[in-house]
Design a protein around this motif. Structure first.
Motif, PDB file in Angstrom:
ATOM      1  N   LEU A  87       0.351   0.141  -1.320  1.00 47.54           N
ATOM      2  CA  LEU A  87      -0.807   0.655  -0.581  1.00 47.54           C
ATOM      3  C   LEU A  87      -1.992   0.828  -1.516  1.00 47.54           C
ATOM      4  O   LEU A  87      -3.122   0.448  -1.185  1.00 47.54           O
ATOM      5  CB  LEU A  87      -0.453   1.992   0.071  1.00 47.54           C
ATOM      6  N   ARG A  88      -1.754   1.370  -2.704  1.00 47.26           N
ATOM      7  CA  ARG A  88      -2.850   1.578  -3.647  1.00 47.26           C
ATOM      8  C   ARG A  88      -3.389   0.251  -4.170  1.00 47.26           C
ATOM      9  O   ARG A  88      -4.585   0.121  -4.433  1.00 47.26           O
ATOM     10  CB  ARG A  88      -2.400   2.484  -4.797  1.00 47.26           C
ATOM     11  N   ARG A  89      -2.516  -0.743  -4.322  1.00 50.13           N
ATOM     12  CA  ARG A  89      -2.987  -2.060  -4.765  1.00 50.13           C
ATOM     13  C   ARG A  89      -3.940  -2.658  -3.747  1.00 50.13           C
ATOM     14  O   ARG A  89      -4.963  -3.253  -4.110  1.00 50.13           O
ATOM     15  CB  ARG A  89      -1.793  -2.992  -5.016  1.00 50.13           C
ATOM     16  N   VAL A  90      -3.632  -2.491  -2.466  1.00 46.66           N
ATOM     17  CA  VAL A  90      -4.539  -2.972  -1.421  1.00 46.66           C
ATOM     18  C   VAL A  90      -5.847  -2.187  -1.464  1.00 46.66           C
ATOM     19  O   VAL A  90      -6.942  -2.755  -1.348  1.00 46.66           O
ATOM     20  CB  VAL A  90      -3.890  -2.855  -0.026  1.00 46.66           C
ATOM     21  N   ASP A 219      -5.299   6.646  -3.742  1.00 46.25           N
ATOM     22  CA  ASP A 219      -5.898   7.124  -4.992  1.00 46.25           C
ATOM     23  C   ASP A 219      -7.238   7.779  -4.661  1.00 46.25           C
ATOM     24  O   ASP A 219      -8.180   7.097  -4.237  1.00 46.25           O
ATOM     25  CB  ASP A 219      -6.113   5.950  -5.945  1.00 46.25           C
ATOM     26  N   PRO A 220      -7.365   9.092  -4.828  1.00 44.34           N
ATOM     27  CA  PRO A 220      -8.611   9.775  -4.449  1.00 44.34           C
ATOM     28  C   PRO A 220      -9.802   9.421  -5.335  1.00 44.34           C
ATOM     29  O   PRO A 220     -10.930   9.781  -5.010  1.00 44.34           O
ATOM     30  CB  PRO A 220      -8.261  11.261  -4.577  1.00 44.34           C
ATOM     31  N   TYR A 221      -9.567   8.692  -6.432  1.00 47.09           N
ATOM     32  CA  TYR A 221     -10.647   8.383  -7.368  1.00 47.09           C
ATOM     33  C   TYR A 221     -11.255   7.000  -7.164  1.00 47.09           C
ATOM     34  O   TYR A 221     -12.172   6.620  -7.880  1.00 47.09           O
ATOM     35  CB  TYR A 221     -10.144   8.540  -8.804  1.00 47.09           C
ATOM     36  N   VAL A 222     -10.769   6.255  -6.191  1.00 46.34           N
ATOM     37  CA  VAL A 222     -11.312   4.916  -5.913  1.00 46.34           C
ATOM     38  C   VAL A 222     -11.809   4.891  -4.470  1.00 46.34           C
ATOM     39  O   VAL A 222     -11.013   4.861  -3.529  1.00 46.34           O
ATOM     40  CB  VAL A 222     -10.246   3.826  -6.136  1.00 46.34           C
ATOM     41  N   GLY A 223     -13.129   4.939  -4.307  1.00 42.85           N
ATOM     42  CA  GLY A 223     -13.706   5.050  -2.981  1.00 42.85           C
ATOM     43  C   GLY A 223     -14.345   3.768  -2.490  1.00 42.85           C
ATOM     44  O   GLY A 223     -14.374   2.741  -3.180  1.00 42.85           O
ATOM     45  N   PHE A 224     -14.902   3.855  -1.288  1.00 44.11           N
ATOM     46  CA  PHE A 224     -15.569   2.722  -0.657  1.00 44.11           C
ATOM     47  C   PHE A 224     -17.068   2.966  -0.491  1.00 44.11           C
ATOM     48  O   PHE A 224     -17.863   2.044  -0.602  1.00 44.11           O
ATOM     49  CB  PHE A 224     -14.938   2.437   0.718  1.00 44.11           C
ATOM     50  N   LEU A 225     -17.453   4.203  -0.238  1.00 44.46           N
ATOM     51  CA  LEU A 225     -18.871   4.563  -0.132  1.00 44.46           C
ATOM     52  C   LEU A 225     -19.413   5.006  -1.487  1.00 44.46           C
ATOM     53  O   LEU A 225     -20.409   4.473  -1.972  1.00 44.46           O
ATOM     54  CB  LEU A 225     -19.064   5.671   0.910  1.00 44.46           C
ATOM     55  N   HIS A 226     -18.771   5.985  -2.101  1.00 42.83           N
ATOM     56  CA  HIS A 226     -19.176   6.454  -3.422  1.00 42.83           C
ATOM     57  C   HIS A 226     -18.615   5.526  -4.492  1.00 42.83           C
ATOM     58  O   HIS A 226     -17.440   5.160  -4.448  1.00 42.83           O
ATOM     59  CB  HIS A 226     -18.687   7.881  -3.661  1.00 42.83           C
ATOM     60  N   GLN A 227     -19.440   5.166  -5.428  1.00 42.60           N
ATOM     61  CA  GLN A 227     -19.042   4.242  -6.474  1.00 42.60           C
ATOM     62  C   GLN A 227     -18.164   4.932  -7.511  1.00 42.60           C
ATOM     63  O   GLN A 227     -18.219   6.155  -7.688  1.00 42.60           O
ATOM     64  CB  GLN A 227     -20.287   3.650  -7.151  1.00 42.60           C
ATOM     65  N   ASP A 228     -17.361   4.116  -8.201  1.00 42.50           N
ATOM     66  CA  ASP A 228     -16.483   4.656  -9.240  1.00 42.50           C
ATOM     67  C   ASP A 228     -17.300   5.257 -10.375  1.00 42.50           C
ATOM     68  O   ASP A 228     -18.319   4.702 -10.794  1.00 42.50           O
ATOM     69  CB  ASP A 228     -15.590   3.551  -9.817  1.00 42.50           C
ATOM     70  N   ARG A 229     -16.833   6.412 -10.838  1.00 40.52           N
ATOM     71  CA  ARG A 229     -17.445   7.076 -11.984  1.00 40.52           C
ATOM     72  C   ARG A 229     -16.351   7.895 -12.648  1.00 40.52           C
ATOM     73  O   ARG A 229     -15.553   8.535 -11.943  1.00 40.52           O
ATOM     74  CB  ARG A 229     -18.600   7.980 -11.543  1.00 40.52           C
ATOM     75  N   PRO A 230     -16.260   7.877 -13.978  1.00 39.88           N
ATOM     76  CA  PRO A 230     -15.191   8.627 -14.645  1.00 39.88           C
ATOM     77  C   PRO A 230     -15.146  10.086 -14.205  1.00 39.88           C
ATOM     78  O   PRO A 230     -16.169  10.782 -14.219  1.00 39.88           O
ATOM     79  CB  PRO A 230     -15.562   8.509 -16.134  1.00 39.88           C
TER      80      PRO A 230
END
Length: 335
Positions: A87-90, A219-230
């Protein structure tokens, strides 16, 4: 939905005793609770937790979060990742594809705008015509029509920002207590009591969203609206957008308009930031927990659920969509 423990007394110490959680302050025992009844523990300020209790919370899925004495989030203890790695890979693949990301981002932004407009319209229904609120409602309706045509995540985010500006431009009209004044959303630091309350409740709900997403295996740290940031829980912030107006904002407005919190309940720091005093923070947390227990009819699931389970229901619906069980993600809409 299990009980939540909020530890606000400074220099408290929490440890595990058989299958219970014990809270002490020096030699004084403040409380002892069966761990099986606890869903989360939130610690404010100088609160210590034994390593064994930390490990137990991680193993049992009991949320353990740490905040400063004044409500700024610091850290959370996290156990093993739940759910299927497939699921997380998708999820990761979708996050890297503009078409997949914008399809979900549009729905989240549309829900946020619609929920913000519902709050404004409710005020108009309850208190009569108001030119400023009517104009804001019209602007939000225009934003809602435009967002369905967003071709990129950046476009959707821009429309979200425009809608938020319209909404917060009239937020002061929703406050009936004359001693409180809101001139605009200010985040870091919150330089007035209203912004302090908003930031506090947003932070609490964000942690609920993180737990919910982890619970369904996302994974709560990989979003679709908000971009990735450390260090930024981007997907949790995506989910939060749906709850800002109908849950967080209405909760803050209720506290103020019912005078459950007053100006004397705040203190201003040297930085200019406003923070709740100790007793007022307890009042806030008790009211927040009571609000979480309030039952609503979920518009899509058609089931009565406590408001506190909204992050879990939406995380579940999002996971279903990413797995391919549903054609679209169905965001939460205020009815």
């Amino acid at each position: 939905m299990l009980n939540a423990l909020y530890i606000t007394r400074q220099e408290s110490y929490l440890h595990k005793e058989r299958e219970t959680i014990v809270i002490k302050n020096g030699d004084e025992k403040l409380g002892q609770f069966p761990a099986i009844n606890i869903g989360s523990i939130t610690c404010f300020g100088q609160v210590s937790v034994s390593p064994f209790l930390m490990g137990y919370c991680a193993e049992q899925g009991i949320g353990l979060s740490f905040y400063t004495e004044y409500g700024r989030f610091l850290a959370r203890v996290q156990g093993r990742q739940a759910g299927n790695v497939l699921l997380r890979r998708v999820q990761y693949r979708w996050a890297d594809k503009e078409d997949k990301s914008v399809a979900i981002a549009r729905l989240i932004v549309a829900a946020k705008i619609a929920n913000s407009r519902s709050v404004v319209l409710r005020e108009l229904r309850n208190h009569g015509e108001n030119v400023g609120l009517s104009k804001a409602s019209d602007k939000l309706a225009t934003n809602l029509r435009r967002v369905k045509n967003a071709q990129t995540v950046a476009e959707a985010m821009g429309m979200e920002g425009d809608a938020a500006a319209s909404y917060f431009s009239v937020f002061n009209e929703l406050i009936r207590e004359p001693h409180f004044n809101f001139s605009g959303r200010i985040r870091r630091p919150p330089t007035d009591p209203v912004n302090a309350l908003l930031s506090f409740v947003y932070s609490l709900i964000t942690q609920e969203c993180i737990s919910a997403l982890q619970g369904v295996g996302l994974d709560p740290y990989v979003g679709f609206l908000h971009q990735d940031r450390p260090g930024r829980a981007s997907l949790a912030l995506d989910l939060l957008e749906e709850f800002r107006a109908p849950w967080a904002d209405r909760f803050v407005l209720t506290l103020i308009n019912r005078r459950q919190v007053q100006l004397k309940d705040f203190k201003q720091e040297a930085s200019g930031a406003y923070r709740l005093k100790d007793d007022a923070r307890k009042t806030f947390l008790v009211a927040y927990q009571e609000r979480k227990q309030t039952e609503i009819m979920h518009p899509y699931l058609q089931e009565q659920i406590p408001i506190g389970l909204l992050p879990h229901s939406q995380a579940m619906l999002l996971a279903r969509h990413i797995r391919g069980d549903t054609e679209f993600y169905t965001p939460y809409l205020l009815k």
